[in-house]
Design a protein around this motif. Structure first.
Motif, PDB file in Angstrom:
ATOM      1  N   SER A 273      46.966  39.621  48.209  1.00 36.23           N
ATOM      2  CA  SER A 273      47.242  39.080  49.544  1.00 36.23           C
ATOM      3  C   SER A 273      46.490  39.958  50.558  1.00 36.23           C
ATOM      4  CB  SER A 273      48.583  39.445  49.907  1.00 36.23           C
ATOM      5  OG  SER A 273      49.635  38.507  48.967  1.00 36.23           O
ATOM      6  N   GLU A 274      45.935  41.152  50.258  1.00 33.54           N
ATOM      7  CA  GLU A 274      45.127  41.861  51.236  1.00 33.54           C
ATOM      8  C   GLU A 274      43.598  41.483  51.117  1.00 33.54           C
ATOM      9  OE1 GLU A 274      46.046  46.198  49.768  1.00 33.54           O
ATOM     10  OE2 GLU A 274      48.149  45.695  50.396  1.00 33.54           O
ATOM     11  N   LEU A 275      43.230  40.516  50.333  1.00 35.38           N
ATOM     12  CA  LEU A 275      41.867  40.022  50.264  1.00 35.38           C
ATOM     13  C   LEU A 275      41.640  38.807  50.841  1.00 35.38           C
ATOM     14  CD1 LEU A 275      40.929  41.137  46.680  1.00 35.38           C
ATOM     15  CD2 LEU A 275      40.425  42.346  48.557  1.00 35.38           C
ATOM     16  N   ASP A 276      40.729  38.728  51.845  1.00 33.95           N
ATOM     17  CA  ASP A 276      40.512  37.542  52.527  1.00 33.95           C
ATOM     18  C   ASP A 276      39.016  36.830  51.878  1.00 33.95           C
ATOM     19  OD1 ASP A 276      38.656  38.716  53.895  1.00 33.95           O
ATOM     20  OD2 ASP A 276      40.031  38.493  55.665  1.00 33.95           O
ATOM     21  N   GLU A 277      38.779  35.695  52.151  1.00 32.85           N
ATOM     22  CA  GLU A 277      37.400  35.291  51.920  1.00 32.85           C
ATOM     23  C   GLU A 277      36.269  36.078  52.279  1.00 32.85           C
ATOM     24  OE1 GLU A 277      34.504  31.251  52.408  1.00 32.85           O
ATOM     25  OE2 GLU A 277      36.899  31.191  52.912  1.00 32.85           O
ATOM     26  N   ALA A 278      36.291  36.576  53.694  1.00 36.31           N
ATOM     27  CA  ALA A 278      35.220  37.573  53.802  1.00 36.31           C
ATOM     28  C   ALA A 278      35.198  38.826  52.722  1.00 36.31           C
ATOM     29  CB  ALA A 278      35.398  38.039  55.367  1.00 36.31           C
ATOM     30  N   GLN A 279      36.328  39.438  52.676  1.00 34.66           N
ATOM     31  CA  GLN A 279      36.417  40.558  51.680  1.00 34.66           C
ATOM     32  C   GLN A 279      35.880  40.207  50.246  1.00 34.66           C
ATOM     33  OE1 GLN A 279      40.404  41.368  52.846  1.00 34.66           O
ATOM     34  NE2 GLN A 279      39.858  43.193  53.608  1.00 34.66           N
ATOM     35  N   LEU A 280      36.147  39.179  49.866  1.00 37.61           N
ATOM     36  CA  LEU A 280      35.593  38.607  48.454  1.00 37.61           C
ATOM     37  C   LEU A 280      34.096  38.486  48.472  1.00 37.61           C
ATOM     38  CD1 LEU A 280      38.428  36.226  47.555  1.00 37.61           C
ATOM     39  CD2 LEU A 280      38.091  38.481  46.646  1.00 37.61           C
ATOM     40  N   ARG A 281      33.566  37.749  49.767  1.00 41.03           N
ATOM     41  CA  ARG A 281      31.990  37.544  49.792  1.00 41.03           C
ATOM     42  C   ARG A 281      31.493  39.049  49.878  1.00 41.03           C
ATOM     43  NH1 ARG A 281      30.358  32.819  50.426  1.00 41.03           N
ATOM     44  NH2 ARG A 281      31.660  31.189  51.352  1.00 41.03           N
ATOM     45  N   LEU A 282      31.888  39.973  50.306  1.00 36.98           N
ATOM     46  CA  LEU A 282      31.454  41.433  50.410  1.00 36.98           C
ATOM     47  C   LEU A 282      31.295  41.947  48.891  1.00 36.98           C
ATOM     48  CD1 LEU A 282      33.012  43.137  53.333  1.00 36.98           C
ATOM     49  CD2 LEU A 282      30.589  42.442  52.881  1.00 36.98           C
ATOM     50  N   ARG A 283      32.235  41.662  48.028  1.00 34.68           N
ATOM     51  CA  ARG A 283      32.363  42.137  46.756  1.00 34.68           C
ATOM     52  C   ARG A 283      31.494  41.136  45.739  1.00 34.68           C
ATOM     53  NH1 ARG A 283      37.204  44.308  44.686  1.00 34.68           N
ATOM     54  NH2 ARG A 283      38.485  44.957  46.183  1.00 34.68           N
ATOM     55  N   TYR A 284      31.038  40.209  46.275  1.00 37.91           N
ATOM     56  CA  TYR A 284      30.243  38.915  45.536  1.00 37.91           C
ATOM     57  C   TYR A 284      28.945  39.436  45.174  1.00 37.91           C
ATOM     58  CZ  TYR A 284      28.682  34.218  44.019  1.00 37.91           C
ATOM     59  OH  TYR A 284      28.152  33.385  43.140  1.00 37.91           O
ATOM     60  N   ASP A 285      28.371  39.933  44.032  1.00 34.57           N
ATOM     61  CA  ASP A 285      27.117  40.231  43.690  1.00 34.57           C
ATOM     62  C   ASP A 285      26.496  39.164  42.792  1.00 34.57           C
ATOM     63  OD1 ASP A 285      24.665  41.134  43.113  1.00 34.57           O
ATOM     64  OD2 ASP A 285      25.235  43.112  43.024  1.00 34.57           O
ATOM     65  N   PHE A 286      25.990  37.913  43.160  1.00 32.28           N
ATOM     66  CA  PHE A 286      25.863  36.886  42.167  1.00 32.28           C
ATOM     67  C   PHE A 286      24.554  37.279  41.119  1.00 32.28           C
ATOM     68  CE2 PHE A 286      23.279  33.008  41.297  1.00 32.28           C
ATOM     69  CZ  PHE A 286      24.348  32.136  40.524  1.00 32.28           C
ATOM     70  N   PRO A 287      23.512  37.918  41.891  1.00 32.09           N
ATOM     71  CA  PRO A 287      22.552  38.376  40.963  1.00 32.09           C
ATOM     72  C   PRO A 287      22.955  39.319  39.709  1.00 32.09           C
ATOM     73  CG  PRO A 287      21.757  38.429  43.128  1.00 32.09           C
ATOM     74  CD  PRO A 287      23.114  38.091  43.219  1.00 32.09           C
ATOM     75  N   ALA A 288      23.778  40.208  39.994  1.00 30.27           N
ATOM     76  CA  ALA A 288      24.438  41.309  39.084  1.00 30.27           C
ATOM     77  C   ALA A 288      25.291  40.496  38.092  1.00 30.27           C
ATOM     78  CB  ALA A 288      25.171  42.397  39.895  1.00 30.27           C
ATOM     79  N   MET A 289      25.995  39.443  38.641  1.00 28.53           N
ATOM     80  CA  MET A 289      26.874  38.796  37.672  1.00 28.53           C
ATOM     81  C   MET A 289      26.076  37.872  36.792  1.00 28.53           C
ATOM     82  SD  MET A 289      29.775  37.207  40.294  1.00 28.53           S
ATOM     83  CE  MET A 289      31.108  36.782  38.935  1.00 28.53           C
ATOM     84  N   VAL A 290      24.708  37.326  37.066  1.00 34.09           N
ATOM     85  CA  VAL A 290      23.952  36.825  36.149  1.00 34.09           C
ATOM     86  C   VAL A 290      23.212  37.641  35.220  1.00 34.09           C
ATOM     87  CG1 VAL A 290      21.678  35.358  36.272  1.00 34.09           C
ATOM     88  CG2 VAL A 290      23.436  34.803  37.896  1.00 34.09           C
ATOM     89  N   LYS A 291      22.797  38.774  35.652  1.00 29.19           N
ATOM     90  CA  LYS A 291      22.023  39.604  34.888  1.00 29.19           C
ATOM     91  C   LYS A 291      22.992  40.329  33.882  1.00 29.19           C
ATOM     92  CE  LYS A 291      19.855  44.287  35.172  1.00 29.19           C
ATOM     93  NZ  LYS A 291      20.078  45.749  35.456  1.00 29.19           N
ATOM     94  N   GLU A 292      24.498  40.555  34.184  1.00 31.34           N
ATOM     95  CA  GLU A 292      25.502  40.951  33.256  1.00 31.34           C
ATOM     96  C   GLU A 292      25.851  39.970  32.390  1.00 31.34           C
ATOM     97  OE1 GLU A 292      26.624  44.236  32.929  1.00 31.34           O
ATOM     98  OE2 GLU A 292      25.060  44.824  34.207  1.00 31.34           O
ATOM     99  N   GLU A 293      25.505  38.522  32.708  1.00 29.76           N
ATOM    100  CA  GLU A 293      25.836  37.330  31.612  1.00 29.76           C
ATOM    101  C   GLU A 293      27.391  37.136  31.918  1.00 29.76           C
ATOM    102  OE1 GLU A 293      23.760  37.193  28.117  1.00 29.76           O
ATOM    103  OE2 GLU A 293      22.150  36.758  28.953  1.00 29.76           O
ATOM    104  N   VAL A 294      27.836  37.308  33.162  1.00 29.30           N
ATOM    105  CA  VAL A 294      29.570  37.222  33.281  1.00 29.30           C
ATOM    106  C   VAL A 294      29.725  35.666  33.118  1.00 29.30           C
ATOM    107  CG1 VAL A 294      31.123  37.067  35.032  1.00 29.30           C
ATOM    108  CG2 VAL A 294      29.635  39.194  34.750  1.00 29.30           C
ATOM    109  N   TYR A 295      30.638  35.333  32.099  1.00 29.53           N
ATOM    110  CA  TYR A 295      30.881  34.064  31.768  1.00 29.53           C
ATOM    111  C   TYR A 295      31.499  33.504  33.055  1.00 29.53           C
ATOM    112  CZ  TYR A 295      32.655  30.137  29.041  1.00 29.53           C
ATOM    113  OH  TYR A 295      33.206  29.031  28.495  1.00 29.53           O
ATOM    114  N   PRO A 296      31.034  32.116  33.481  1.00 32.76           N
ATOM    115  CA  PRO A 296      30.298  31.047  32.683  1.00 32.76           C
ATOM    116  C   PRO A 296      28.886  31.276  33.024  1.00 32.76           C
ATOM    117  CG  PRO A 296      31.236  29.948  34.289  1.00 32.76           C
ATOM    118  CD  PRO A 296      31.706  31.556  34.606  1.00 32.76           C
ATOM    119  N   LEU A 297      28.259  32.293  33.485  1.00 36.19           N
ATOM    120  CA  LEU A 297      27.001  32.503  33.904  1.00 36.19           C
ATOM    121  C   LEU A 297      26.199  33.166  32.845  1.00 36.19           C
ATOM    122  CD1 LEU A 297      27.337  33.950  37.402  1.00 36.19           C
ATOM    123  CD2 LEU A 297      27.135  31.682  36.921  1.00 36.19           C
TER     124      LEU A 297
END
Length: 162
Positions: free
Chosen positions: A95-119
């Motif tokens: 409840s304390e996280l809104d879309e803007a805060q989630l976007r700040l946490r979002y690191d797409f290149p790191a997720m791809v590099k770490e092969e986070v499922y389903p990437l």
């Protein structure tokens, strides 16, 4: 089709019995309980919230519970339990996280590099970054609604991957 994540809510006493090994999860008719399918977003959402693919710190680690101490023998990948109070803690944290805060946490290149499922590295492009965030956000919002209903009813839940 891939590995999909699924939650179902049930009486907190049943969750406790399952977690203790006093009741076999496979003995329950899962379709008889309120549930939520989060498709293939489970590991990505956990990574978004916890910065790792497993064993995230509570209470955000309870959102997609992939903690080794909550593991239950079930199916190919096991299942994870949350007591009612843990569901409530996770809901408060979400409840304390809104879309803007989630976007700040979002690191797409790191997720791809770490092969986070389903990437998987090499199978996604930079153009996928916005679409993937939208996919995760949709499922995160569905999880928050499901946890809200589950917490309001004082229930616990089981999460498993199939």
């Amino acid at each position: 089709m891939g590995m999909r994540g699924y939650y179902f809510a049930l009486d907190d006493n049943l969750v406790q019995q399952i977690a203790a090994g006093d009741l076999a999860l496979k003995s329950l008719k899962i379709d008889n309980y309120p549930g939520l399918d989060i498709d293939r977003s489970w590991e990505a959402i956990h990574y978004l919230l916890c910065g790792d693919i497993s064993d995230g710190e509570p209470p955000l680690g309870y959102v997609v519970p992939l903690t080794s101490d909550k593991g239950i023998d079930f199916g190919s990948f096991g299942a994870f339990s949350l007591r009612a109070e843990q569901v409530a803690e996770a809901l408060q944290a979400m409840s304390e996280l809104d879309e803007a805060q989630l976007r700040l946490r979002y690191d797409f290149p790191a997720m791809v590099k770490e092969e986070v499922y389903p990437l998987e590295a090499g199978t996604v492009s930079d153009e996928d970054e916005g679409a993937f965030f939208a996919y995760m956000l949709q499922h995160f919002n569905e999880i928050r609604r499901f946890y809200s209903q589950t917490a309001a009813e004082g229930k616990g839940l089981i999460f498993y991957i199939f």
